[in-house]
Design a protein around this motif. Structure first.
Motif, PDB file in Angstrom:
ATOM      1  N   GLN A   1      -3.825  -7.501   5.652  1.00 49.29           N
ATOM      2  CA  GLN A   1      -4.219  -7.450   4.235  1.00 49.29           C
ATOM      3  C   GLN A   1      -4.611  -6.039   3.819  1.00 49.29           C
ATOM      4  OE1 GLN A   1      -7.059 -10.292   2.878  1.00 49.29           O
ATOM      5  NE2 GLN A   1      -5.756 -12.063   3.301  1.00 49.29           N
TER       6      GLN A   1
ATOM      7  N   THR B   1      -3.562  -3.196   5.154  1.00 50.21           N
ATOM      8  CA  THR B   1      -2.363  -2.360   5.093  1.00 50.21           C
ATOM      9  C   THR B   1      -1.592  -2.618   3.812  1.00 50.21           C
ATOM     10  OG1 THR B   1      -2.211  -2.361   7.512  1.00 50.21           O
ATOM     11  CG2 THR B   1      -0.230  -1.754   6.293  1.00 50.21           C
ATOM     12  N   ILE B   2      -1.450  -3.895   3.436  1.00 51.09           N
ATOM     13  CA  ILE B   2      -0.739  -4.228   2.195  1.00 51.09           C
ATOM     14  C   ILE B   2      -1.486  -3.661   0.989  1.00 51.09           C
ATOM     15  CG2 ILE B   2      -0.050  -6.134   0.700  1.00 51.09           C
ATOM     16  CD1 ILE B   2       0.476  -7.774   3.222  1.00 51.09           C
ATOM     17  N   ALA B   3      -2.841  -3.744   1.036  1.00 55.52           N
ATOM     18  CA  ALA B   3      -3.632  -3.215  -0.082  1.00 55.52           C
ATOM     19  C   ALA B   3      -3.506  -1.707  -0.179  1.00 55.52           C
ATOM     20  CB  ALA B   3      -5.094  -3.614   0.091  1.00 55.52           C
TER      21      ALA B   3
ATOM     22  N   ILE C   1      -0.921   0.048   0.690  1.00 54.80           N
ATOM     23  CA  ILE C   1       0.430   0.380   0.218  1.00 54.80           C
ATOM     24  C   ILE C   1       0.580   0.086  -1.267  1.00 54.80           C
ATOM     25  CG2 ILE C   1       2.866  -0.222   0.437  1.00 54.80           C
ATOM     26  CD1 ILE C   1       2.347  -0.765   3.407  1.00 54.80           C
ATOM     27  N   THR C   2       0.098  -1.077  -1.695  1.00 51.12           N
ATOM     28  CA  THR C   2       0.330  -1.539  -3.070  1.00 51.12           C
ATOM     29  C   THR C   2      -0.814  -1.204  -4.018  1.00 51.12           C
ATOM     30  OG1 THR C   2      -0.636  -3.706  -2.599  1.00 51.12           O
ATOM     31  CG2 THR C   2       1.734  -3.428  -2.194  1.00 51.12           C
ATOM     32  N   GLY C   3      -1.987  -0.869  -3.459  1.00 53.57           N
ATOM     33  CA  GLY C   3      -3.149  -0.640  -4.314  1.00 53.57           C
ATOM     34  C   GLY C   3      -3.758  -1.934  -4.812  1.00 53.57           C
ATOM     35  N   GLY C   4      -3.395  -3.056  -4.211  1.00 53.45           N
ATOM     36  CA  GLY C   4      -3.907  -4.347  -4.636  1.00 53.45           C
ATOM     37  C   GLY C   4      -5.265  -4.656  -4.011  1.00 53.45           C
TER      38      GLY C   4
ATOM     39  N   PRO D   1      -8.929  -4.080  -6.639  1.00 53.09           N
ATOM     40  CA  PRO D   1      -7.707  -3.284  -6.477  1.00 53.09           C
ATOM     41  C   PRO D   1      -8.010  -1.799  -6.432  1.00 53.09           C
ATOM     42  CG  PRO D   1      -7.370  -5.006  -8.109  1.00 53.09           C
ATOM     43  CD  PRO D   1      -8.839  -5.022  -7.786  1.00 53.09           C
TER      44      PRO D   1
ATOM     45  N   THR E   1      -7.882   2.396   0.566  1.00 50.25           N
ATOM     46  CA  THR E   1      -6.901   3.475   0.608  1.00 50.25           C
ATOM     47  C   THR E   1      -6.519   3.754   2.054  1.00 50.25           C
ATOM     48  OG1 THR E   1      -8.646   5.149   0.757  1.00 50.25           O
ATOM     49  CG2 THR E   1      -7.937   4.477  -1.470  1.00 50.25           C
TER      50      THR E   1
END
Length: 380
Positions: A107, A109-111, A113-116, A125, A129
């Motif tokens: 989660q 890593t995805i955040a 990458i996407t800034g979510g 969001p 970083t």
């Protein structure tokens, strides 16, 4: 010293990786057995513990390839299940932490990458970083190393626990020592009995014929009639041939050379051909590599056949030799008068021989017959 080739090094590396994978998968698979272990501990009167302990042994055998056929007994068995249940719960906790760590890292890593957002942390969001991910990476890797080390440690503890609980206790060792002492005494007594039998065969048979031969030769030397001398020489040759036959019989009963050269099946066939009573022979196996097992099996059959010929007044003998698992089973049965004495020198001698190999001899001989003698001898 030759250095390993790239191909052999690759095979070695793949083998090592495969072994590590087996350890990991096999140890984690122990989690599945935890409910079964708890049920086995709770249902002690029904005693499913032996079956569950066998499952544990097969799982450990799959991991490292070491056979585990000896199961613990009594309280040791339930102690084994309790320890393995505890280790299974501990493994489940470590696996749960690893899964949780993987979810968190995924989660984050995805955040990054996407800034979510990170739902697990309720992070808004943009809060996570790459620098945040780098800060958490080091402790995450340390925790992962500790978790993997914990799995490896549990795998080692499982093997050591199995060794500890299957190792014989003091009472079992004392019983085994007493059994070995008794078996040794019986074997020594059987050897002495066999020596006396050989001495008796030579004294009552061969020696008497040698004396008769010497008398015939002396008479032949003193004979003045050529025809009498020829007759005495002929009788001397016949007596010498009979002495050779008697010596072969004694040697055969002592130890048939065919047994060492050609194996049990051939020796039993020769025994059948030398027996005056009709013998039906059924050998259901090839040659057995363990020569001591073949020797014990042959003398069981030989002594049983000798007893039948001497005492049973039988019309037929059946000999069957077969393998069941890791045990050789030799059965000799007849339709005689029965009443065989297990304490007699013959049967007690072969019982001692079988016991020395860790086997057992079963004798069923009611008065009036029939008689059945069965020996179970472990192979290897």
């Amino acid at each position: 010293m030759r250095s390993p080739t790239p191909a052999s090094a690759g095979l070695s590396n793949r083998s090592a990786v495969g072994q590590v994978g087996r350890v990991a998968v096999g140890t984690v698979a122990g989690i599945v057995l935890v409910p079964v272990l708890l049920v086995a501990l709770a249902a002690a009167p029904i005693e499913p513990a032996g079956t569950v302990a066998g499952w544990i042994g097969r799982r450990l055998t799959w991991i490292d390839g070491v056979p585990r056929t000896v199961l613990p007994h009594g309280g040791r068995r339930f102690g084994l299940l309790a320890v393995f249940a505890l280790l299974g719960v501990l493994t489940a906790c470590i696996v749960a932490l690893i899964v949780l760590g993987m979810v968190v890292s995924t989660q984050m890593t995805i955040a990054a990458i996407t800034g979510g957002p990170v739902i697990l942390f309720e992070a808004d969001p943009g809060r996570v970083t790459w620098s945040t991910l780098a800060i958490f990476a080091v402790p995450g890797l340390v925790l992962l190393f500790l978790a993997v080390s914990g799995i490896a440690g549990i795998a080692w503890l499982e093997r050591q626990t199995w060794k500890a609980f299957t190792r014989p206790g003091v009472e079992e060792l004392a019983q085994e020592v007493n059994r070995l002492h008794t078996t040794l005494d019986d074997v020594v007594a059987a050897v002495d009995t066999e020596r006396r039998r050989i001495e008796r065969d030579i004294h009552d048979g061969v020696q008497q014929r040698v004396v008769a031969l010497s008398i015939l030769l002396a008479r032949a030397e003193r004979a003045s009639d050529p025809q009498d001398r020829v007759q005495l020489h002929r009788r001397s040759r016949e007596e010498a041939q009979q002495i050779l036959d008697d010596l072969r019989d004694v040697a055969w009963r002592t130890y048939p050379a065919m047994l060492a050269r050609d194996g049990l099946a051939a020796a039993l066939e020769a025994l059948r051909d030398r027996t005056s009573i009709p013998v039906r022979l059924d050998v259901e196996h090839d040659r057995i590599p363990d020569h001591a097992v073949e020797t014990a099996a042959y003398f069981v059959a030989s002594e049983a056949v000798t007893n039948v010929v001497k005492h049973a007044n039988s019309q037929r003998i059946d000999i069957r030799s077969r393998l069941e698992g890791d045990r050789l089973i030799v059965t000799v049965s007849d339709d005689g008068v029965g009443g065989a004495n297990p304490e007699g020198p013959g049967l007690s001698g072969i019982a001692s021989r079988v016991a020395a190999r860790g086997g057992r001899l079963l004798i069923d001989s009611p008065v009036g017959g029939p008689t059945k003698i069965e020996a179970e001898i472990p192979c290897g």
